[in-house]
Design a protein around this motif. Sequence first.
Motif, PDB file in Angstrom:
ATOM      1  N   PHE A 240      -3.128 -49.128  15.702  1.00 35.96           N
ATOM      2  CA  PHE A 240      -4.017 -49.336  14.561  1.00 35.96           C
ATOM      3  C   PHE A 240      -4.939 -48.168  14.223  1.00 35.96           C
ATOM      4  O   PHE A 240      -5.036 -47.871  12.924  1.00 35.96           O
ATOM      5  N   VAL A 241      -5.805 -47.835  15.153  1.00 42.10           N
ATOM      6  CA  VAL A 241      -6.738 -46.774  14.970  1.00 42.10           C
ATOM      7  C   VAL A 241      -6.042 -45.575  14.294  1.00 42.10           C
ATOM      8  O   VAL A 241      -6.442 -44.631  13.426  1.00 42.10           O
ATOM      9  N   PHE A 242      -4.802 -45.280  15.166  1.00 44.01           N
ATOM     10  CA  PHE A 242      -4.019 -43.907  14.633  1.00 44.01           C
ATOM     11  C   PHE A 242      -3.629 -43.930  13.314  1.00 44.01           C
ATOM     12  O   PHE A 242      -3.729 -42.896  12.488  1.00 44.01           O
ATOM     13  N   VAL A 243      -3.193 -45.092  12.665  1.00 43.07           N
ATOM     14  CA  VAL A 243      -2.638 -45.260  11.402  1.00 43.07           C
ATOM     15  C   VAL A 243      -3.782 -45.164  10.365  1.00 43.07           C
ATOM     16  O   VAL A 243      -3.828 -44.330   9.626  1.00 43.07           O
ATOM     17  N   ILE A 244      -4.964 -45.907  10.741  1.00 45.75           N
ATOM     18  CA  ILE A 244      -6.138 -45.649   9.544  1.00 45.75           C
ATOM     19  C   ILE A 244      -6.701 -44.396   9.779  1.00 45.75           C
ATOM     20  O   ILE A 244      -6.861 -43.579   8.817  1.00 45.75           O
ATOM     21  N   ALA A 245      -6.678 -43.683  10.803  1.00 45.54           N
ATOM     22  CA  ALA A 245      -7.257 -42.355  10.785  1.00 45.54           C
ATOM     23  C   ALA A 245      -6.548 -41.509  10.198  1.00 45.54           C
ATOM     24  O   ALA A 245      -6.803 -40.332   9.525  1.00 45.54           O
ATOM     25  N   THR A 246      -5.020 -41.329  10.288  1.00 47.31           N
ATOM     26  CA  THR A 246      -4.131 -40.594   9.665  1.00 47.31           C
ATOM     27  C   THR A 246      -4.203 -40.901   8.188  1.00 47.31           C
ATOM     28  O   THR A 246      -4.108 -39.993   7.444  1.00 47.31           O
ATOM     29  N   LEU A 247      -4.261 -42.031   7.815  1.00 48.33           N
ATOM     30  CA  LEU A 247      -4.132 -42.231   6.247  1.00 48.33           C
ATOM     31  C   LEU A 247      -5.505 -41.841   5.849  1.00 48.33           C
ATOM     32  O   LEU A 247      -5.383 -41.066   4.438  1.00 48.33           O
ATOM     33  N   LEU A 248      -6.452 -41.848   6.355  1.00 53.63           N
ATOM     34  CA  LEU A 248      -7.637 -41.413   5.675  1.00 53.63           C
ATOM     35  C   LEU A 248      -7.925 -40.124   5.892  1.00 53.63           C
ATOM     36  O   LEU A 248      -8.231 -39.074   4.967  1.00 53.63           O
ATOM     37  N   GLY A 249      -7.471 -39.503   6.776  1.00 58.23           N
ATOM     38  CA  GLY A 249      -7.570 -38.033   6.992  1.00 58.23           C
ATOM     39  C   GLY A 249      -6.423 -37.309   5.936  1.00 58.23           C
ATOM     40  O   GLY A 249      -7.033 -36.198   5.495  1.00 58.23           O
ATOM     41  N   ASP A 250      -5.301 -37.862   5.835  1.00 57.89           N
ATOM     42  CA  ASP A 250      -4.386 -37.281   4.839  1.00 57.89           C
ATOM     43  C   ASP A 250      -4.818 -37.663   3.397  1.00 57.89           C
ATOM     44  O   ASP A 250      -4.295 -36.584   2.855  1.00 57.89           O
ATOM     45  N   ALA A 251      -5.250 -38.602   3.044  1.00 58.30           N
ATOM     46  CA  ALA A 251      -5.686 -38.688   1.710  1.00 58.30           C
ATOM     47  C   ALA A 251      -7.111 -38.331   1.194  1.00 58.30           C
ATOM     48  O   ALA A 251      -7.378 -38.293   0.029  1.00 58.30           O
ATOM     49  N   TRP A 252      -7.832 -37.709   2.378  1.00 60.45           N
ATOM     50  CA  TRP A 252      -9.297 -37.359   1.875  1.00 60.45           C
ATOM     51  C   TRP A 252      -9.041 -35.987   1.146  1.00 60.45           C
ATOM     52  O   TRP A 252      -9.368 -35.109   2.046  1.00 60.45           O
ATOM     53  N   ASN A 253      -9.042 -35.971   0.016  1.00 61.88           N
ATOM     54  CA  ASN A 253      -8.577 -34.725  -0.601  1.00 61.88           C
ATOM     55  C   ASN A 253      -8.858 -34.796  -1.908  1.00 61.88           C
ATOM     56  O   ASN A 253      -9.137 -35.719  -2.533  1.00 61.88           O
ATOM     57  N   GLU A 254      -8.768 -33.621  -2.623  1.00 64.96           N
ATOM     58  CA  GLU A 254      -8.839 -33.535  -4.065  1.00 64.96           C
ATOM     59  C   GLU A 254      -7.954 -34.529  -4.870  1.00 64.96           C
ATOM     60  O   GLU A 254      -6.737 -34.613  -4.258  1.00 64.96           O
TER      61      GLU A 254
END
Length: 522
Positions: free
Chosen positions: A250-264
């Motif tokens: 669950f933590v991996f999924v949230i971290a990956t989605l936020l880290g991947d989408a946090w951009n311009e």
Amino acid sequence: MAKVAPSRVRLAGRDPLAALSRRFRGGLWLIALVLISCGIFTFFVSAGGLKNWPVYGQFHDLLADGFRSGHLYLPVTPAPELVHAADPYDRINSRYWLYDASYYKGRWYLYWGPLPALLQAVGKELLNINRTIGDQYVALFFLCLGGWFSALLVDRMGRRLFPSVSKPLLVLGTLALVCANPTLHCASTAGVYQMPIMAAQSCLLGGLVAAFDAVWHADNARVRHQRLLLAGLGFGLALACRVTVAPAIFVFVIATLLGDAWNEGWRFHKLLVNSVWLGAPLVLIGGSLLYYNKLRFDDWLEFGVGVQTSGFPPFRISSVYLWPNLYSYVWRPPALSCQFPYVYQEWLKGPGAFPPGFQLPPEYMIREPVIGWARAVPLTWLIPFAFFLAPRPFSFRRYQTRCYVWCLVVFTALASVSGMVAMGLYLATMRYLGDVSFGLVLLSLLAGYALKQHGIGRVAPRLTSALFSLLALASIVLGMLIGYQGYNGHFHAYNPELDAKLVKTLSLCGNSKPVVPRFQHR
């Protein structure tokens, strides 16, 4: 019209064959490292290369035979007395139990995840093997798979986050990751209890390699979607090995989605699309596991623990066990000896395993061996640097910063949340360290490489390299020495000739008689 030479047409650096050749040569060290890791695992699983490998369990092998026969239960017939008992789970019927299996409506099942048995079934079918062979071969497969993913993950960290870190330090870090206690300890008792832990960790590492790529390639939709799909597949397969890794996933999924989408750009839209790519394999595999439960136990949420037959008290998660487990997994000491392998685990130590005055719950069990990771894996002493040297300013718009923060979050979760269930149980045991050891060492590598690339490392490069190398080598050696024993004196019991030679050659006792807790057998 003058002809142009072919070599002038192909611009430098754009020749696909040359690029492929460079990439292959650059990856040779990774291939060699994976082969070395598999060689180490094979040596420990086989007790030094024995022709007939030690067998520590056959539950997964039996379930594989059940799958090949078209059913979900073990091909073992329960005793008639148990089938007709008013309460088959009453301890009065324990002489009829298949210990640690799950009993339901006249059938034996496993509460461990089905993926290892499925792979065993496929392997036996392809090789036309129709006899019981034990669980050790599929355990070795997952260990080697974990070694491969470990090398890939460390390579990505080195090339993308820490380009100034030398290749020898990357090699040392990878070997520390695959050899740190208790990985080789589990390899030396490669059976039903250890294999699901190692299998789940290997699949998690594979998912993290793909997730790292997804976060790094956040601006490339095609690559990002492919990597997210692979990451979801890896996380789902880990769930199919050991369901207790679900909180970490669950933590991996949230971290990956936020880290991947946090951009311009379209953050919310990107987050939604990424969720589908990452979540689809997880939903499919998770739903299949629930349906697997329904078919076996008539209950979507019954994984088999509730109908387990065991000589130990039923599993009960409680916070009262937190402090003794925390002490055991972090700091419990080994017994030291002048006799090889020098660092001994201790069985049945009782309250003496804790400092005087340590308050223990009355039902807490102290019988299985544990050596705390802070003592057995010295590389973990570097972990605070991973947090102190995190990139600043805190901005996710830089690739390296975003990936560093992602690594910090997911490695911390792998080092803690992955072992959350075990922390609430009424005992501590060496194999449960395997739920967090990869995360702990990855955090250590993140810290060590950050220290090397930081201003401190540039001012004192030899000192920081020596410190990292010393701690990594100590972790590798201690992992091998503890792994030599396994749970039951692995080499001592199954390869006594080699054990006698090693003890005679490597012991440091001189004329004195060593007083050691010799390898114990349950």
